[in-house]
Design a protein around this motif. Structure first.
Motif, PDB file in Angstrom:
ATOM      1  N   LYS A  97      -5.129  60.197 -32.183  1.00 47.83           N
ATOM      2  CA  LYS A  97      -6.154  60.958 -31.372  1.00 47.83           C
ATOM      3  C   LYS A  97      -6.978  60.366 -30.213  1.00 47.83           C
ATOM      4  CE  LYS A  97      -8.278  61.481 -35.727  1.00 47.83           C
ATOM      5  NZ  LYS A  97      -8.815  62.425 -36.768  1.00 47.83           N
ATOM      6  N   GLY A  98      -8.061  59.412 -30.615  1.00 47.79           N
ATOM      7  CA  GLY A  98      -8.824  58.793 -29.552  1.00 47.79           C
ATOM      8  C   GLY A  98      -8.018  58.135 -28.670  1.00 47.79           C
ATOM      9  N   LYS A  99      -6.836  57.869 -28.783  1.00 44.44           N
ATOM     10  CA  LYS A  99      -5.993  56.951 -28.037  1.00 44.44           C
ATOM     11  C   LYS A  99      -6.490  55.596 -28.031  1.00 44.44           C
ATOM     12  CE  LYS A  99      -7.366  57.240 -23.176  1.00 44.44           C
ATOM     13  NZ  LYS A  99      -7.012  58.004 -21.720  1.00 44.44           N
ATOM     14  N   LYS A 100      -7.187  55.241 -28.953  1.00 44.28           N
ATOM     15  CA  LYS A 100      -8.031  54.154 -28.999  1.00 44.28           C
ATOM     16  C   LYS A 100      -7.101  52.891 -29.649  1.00 44.28           C
ATOM     17  CE  LYS A 100     -12.915  53.520 -28.792  1.00 44.28           C
ATOM     18  NZ  LYS A 100     -14.049  53.258 -29.447  1.00 44.28           N
ATOM     19  N   HIS A 101      -6.111  53.445 -30.694  1.00 39.12           N
ATOM     20  CA  HIS A 101      -5.408  52.286 -31.324  1.00 39.12           C
ATOM     21  C   HIS A 101      -3.788  52.909 -31.048  1.00 39.12           C
ATOM     22  CE1 HIS A 101      -8.772  50.726 -33.578  1.00 39.12           C
ATOM     23  NE2 HIS A 101      -9.062  52.074 -33.742  1.00 39.12           N
ATOM     24  N   ALA A 102      -3.745  53.390 -30.037  1.00 34.18           N
ATOM     25  CA  ALA A 102      -2.414  53.777 -29.761  1.00 34.18           C
ATOM     26  C   ALA A 102      -1.478  52.772 -30.030  1.00 34.18           C
ATOM     27  CB  ALA A 102      -2.244  54.483 -28.464  1.00 34.18           C
ATOM     28  N   VAL A 103      -0.197  52.917 -30.938  1.00 32.41           N
ATOM     29  CA  VAL A 103       0.766  51.988 -30.617  1.00 32.41           C
ATOM     30  C   VAL A 103       1.504  52.246 -29.452  1.00 32.41           C
ATOM     31  CG1 VAL A 103       2.828  51.347 -31.836  1.00 32.41           C
ATOM     32  CG2 VAL A 103       1.013  52.304 -33.211  1.00 32.41           C
ATOM     33  N   GLU A 122       4.973  54.144 -40.656  1.00 27.36           N
ATOM     34  CA  GLU A 122       4.424  52.492 -40.221  1.00 27.36           C
ATOM     35  C   GLU A 122       3.131  52.688 -39.754  1.00 27.36           C
ATOM     36  OE1 GLU A 122       8.669  50.794 -38.561  1.00 27.36           O
ATOM     37  OE2 GLU A 122       6.763  50.396 -37.448  1.00 27.36           O
ATOM     38  N   ALA A 123       2.630  51.440 -39.726  1.00 27.49           N
ATOM     39  CA  ALA A 123       1.458  51.355 -39.185  1.00 27.49           C
ATOM     40  C   ALA A 123       0.895  50.056 -38.938  1.00 27.49           C
ATOM     41  CB  ALA A 123       0.066  52.009 -40.174  1.00 27.49           C
ATOM     42  N   ASN A 124       0.232  49.787 -37.950  1.00 23.25           N
ATOM     43  CA  ASN A 124       0.032  48.364 -37.694  1.00 23.25           C
ATOM     44  C   ASN A 124      -1.325  47.945 -38.338  1.00 23.25           C
ATOM     45  OD1 ASN A 124      -2.316  49.054 -35.856  1.00 23.25           O
ATOM     46  ND2 ASN A 124      -0.714  49.454 -34.222  1.00 23.25           N
ATOM     47  N   VAL A 125      -1.684  46.773 -38.296  1.00 25.81           N
ATOM     48  CA  VAL A 125      -2.914  46.188 -39.125  1.00 25.81           C
ATOM     49  C   VAL A 125      -4.006  47.023 -38.968  1.00 25.81           C
ATOM     50  CG1 VAL A 125      -4.220  44.244 -39.673  1.00 25.81           C
ATOM     51  CG2 VAL A 125      -2.008  43.807 -39.315  1.00 25.81           C
ATOM     52  N   SER A 126      -4.481  47.253 -37.653  1.00 26.52           N
ATOM     53  CA  SER A 126      -5.845  47.776 -37.194  1.00 26.52           C
ATOM     54  C   SER A 126      -6.007  49.344 -37.771  1.00 26.52           C
ATOM     55  CB  SER A 126      -6.249  47.568 -36.034  1.00 26.52           C
ATOM     56  OG  SER A 126      -5.269  47.716 -35.245  1.00 26.52           O
ATOM     57  N   GLN A 127      -4.724  49.862 -37.830  1.00 28.14           N
ATOM     58  CA  GLN A 127      -4.518  51.349 -38.276  1.00 28.14           C
ATOM     59  C   GLN A 127      -4.653  51.315 -39.982  1.00 28.14           C
ATOM     60  OE1 GLN A 127      -0.590  52.001 -36.357  1.00 28.14           O
ATOM     61  NE2 GLN A 127      -1.687  53.498 -34.935  1.00 28.14           N
ATOM     62  N   LEU A 128      -3.956  50.290 -40.480  1.00 25.45           N
ATOM     63  CA  LEU A 128      -4.332  49.934 -41.829  1.00 25.45           C
ATOM     64  C   LEU A 128      -5.640  49.992 -42.197  1.00 25.45           C
ATOM     65  CD1 LEU A 128      -1.333  48.289 -43.327  1.00 25.45           C
ATOM     66  CD2 LEU A 128      -1.798  50.516 -43.804  1.00 25.45           C
ATOM     67  N   ALA A 129      -6.293  49.123 -41.439  1.00 24.24           N
ATOM     68  CA  ALA A 129      -7.616  48.546 -41.763  1.00 24.24           C
ATOM     69  C   ALA A 129      -8.708  49.643 -41.477  1.00 24.24           C
ATOM     70  CB  ALA A 129      -7.933  47.704 -40.826  1.00 24.24           C
ATOM     71  N   GLU A 130      -8.537  50.599 -40.810  1.00 26.96           N
ATOM     72  CA  GLU A 130      -9.383  51.636 -40.125  1.00 26.96           C
ATOM     73  C   GLU A 130     -10.044  52.299 -41.418  1.00 26.96           C
ATOM     74  OE1 GLU A 130     -11.192  55.393 -39.598  1.00 26.96           O
ATOM     75  OE2 GLU A 130      -8.985  55.297 -39.939  1.00 26.96           O
ATOM     76  N   PRO A 131      -9.620  52.766 -42.361  1.00 30.37           N
ATOM     77  CA  PRO A 131     -10.265  53.407 -43.429  1.00 30.37           C
ATOM     78  C   PRO A 131     -11.134  52.484 -44.337  1.00 30.37           C
ATOM     79  CG  PRO A 131      -8.018  53.998 -43.719  1.00 30.37           C
ATOM     80  CD  PRO A 131      -8.059  52.990 -42.812  1.00 30.37           C
ATOM     81  N   PHE A 132     -10.972  51.238 -44.244  1.00 29.09           N
ATOM     82  CA  PHE A 132     -11.675  50.344 -45.210  1.00 29.09           C
ATOM     83  C   PHE A 132     -12.682  49.381 -44.481  1.00 29.09           C
ATOM     84  CE2 PHE A 132      -7.341  50.945 -46.341  1.00 29.09           C
ATOM     85  CZ  PHE A 132      -7.424  51.500 -47.746  1.00 29.09           C
ATOM     86  N   LEU A 133     -12.742  49.627 -43.216  1.00 32.17           N
ATOM     87  CA  LEU A 133     -13.780  48.626 -42.508  1.00 32.17           C
ATOM     88  C   LEU A 133     -15.073  48.995 -42.752  1.00 32.17           C
ATOM     89  CD1 LEU A 133     -11.722  48.189 -38.845  1.00 32.17           C
ATOM     90  CD2 LEU A 133     -12.059  46.677 -40.819  1.00 32.17           C
TER      91      LEU A 133
END
Lengths: 121, 121
Positions: free
Chosen positions: A113-119, B28-39
């Motif tokens: 959504k926030g296009k911050k982490h857009a792949v 699929e998810a990249n590292v920061s997407q995977l990390a997001e809920p835990f940061l």
DNA sequence: CTCATAATTAACTAGATAGTTAATTAACGA
DNA sequence: TCGTTAATTAACTATCTAGTTAATTATGAG
């Protein structure tokens, strides 16, 4: 750690303990019977500790019968593991076609959504 | 430890890693997407390490796409766990009757040949 | 080129795990 | 009661684990 499923998986993460479970799946056994195949590799106190880990994990229950401690498999923990595994069934069941189909149903290349982490790609 | 199944179970023995797998089961998810809920709970290097544990356990594969590291579930390890679980199916499947029946087929109160370890009672 | 972002590596620490040996507890059998 | 077997507890040690902060590498955007 601390939650029950973590305790259970941690208990399963050791070949000695898994071998003990395999033995117990054939029927009850007391501590020295369980220990017997491993005494060439480790001491009896080490065995006692492994059994304690299995107990805390809910995989085994131990009772008292004279000087013996008969152990047996406790179904509950196995059910918990099987239930947890259920959500990944699609991954471990043979059909690759169904996996492909499934993967198309979820997260159709989500845009974050926030296009911050857009792949990008 | 060292054997593959032990590595896999050890990787599963952590709620953060299981949550990551749950996320990856949706796609699929990249590292920061995977990390997001835990940061809010831990640093990014901690996440990197958790992912490494999942990779070594064969539960996840990571690839390279520009500066991103898309991760996805690797079926093999799940199959290994499911296969291992098979031998305990009798214990985690609902039917208690069938368990009773089964337990009567194996080790009918074995006497331990040398009578050394005989279970008394 | 420079900056911001993605992710990893390095170095370190606290606490958990898996084992050890020695001592102890409990029950049975003679 | 005495010796033997079953099992546990205590005390200790080495190694692994899960986290930290700080520094580093790599890529794309402007």
């Amino acid at each position: 750690m601390q939650d029950s499923l973590s305790l259970t998986f941690a208990a399963l993460a050791d070949p000695t303990r898994r071998a003990m479970l395999a033995r117990l799946s054939k029927g009850e056994a007391n501590v020295s019977q369980l220990a017997e195949p491993f005494l060439k590799d480790m001491s009896l106190p080490a065995i006692t500790k492994h059994i304690k880990v299995l107990e805390k994990a809910g995989l085994v229950t131990k009772s008292v019968e004279a000087q013996y401690r008969p152990c047996k498999i406790n179904q509950e923990a196995f059910k918990d593991v099987a239930d947890w595994m259920e959500q990944y069934r699609i991954f471990w069941e043979e059909s690759f076609d169904r996996l492909d189909a499934y993967l198309k149903t979820v997260v159709p290349k989500k845009k974050a959504k926030g296009k911050k982490h857009a792949v990008k790609k």
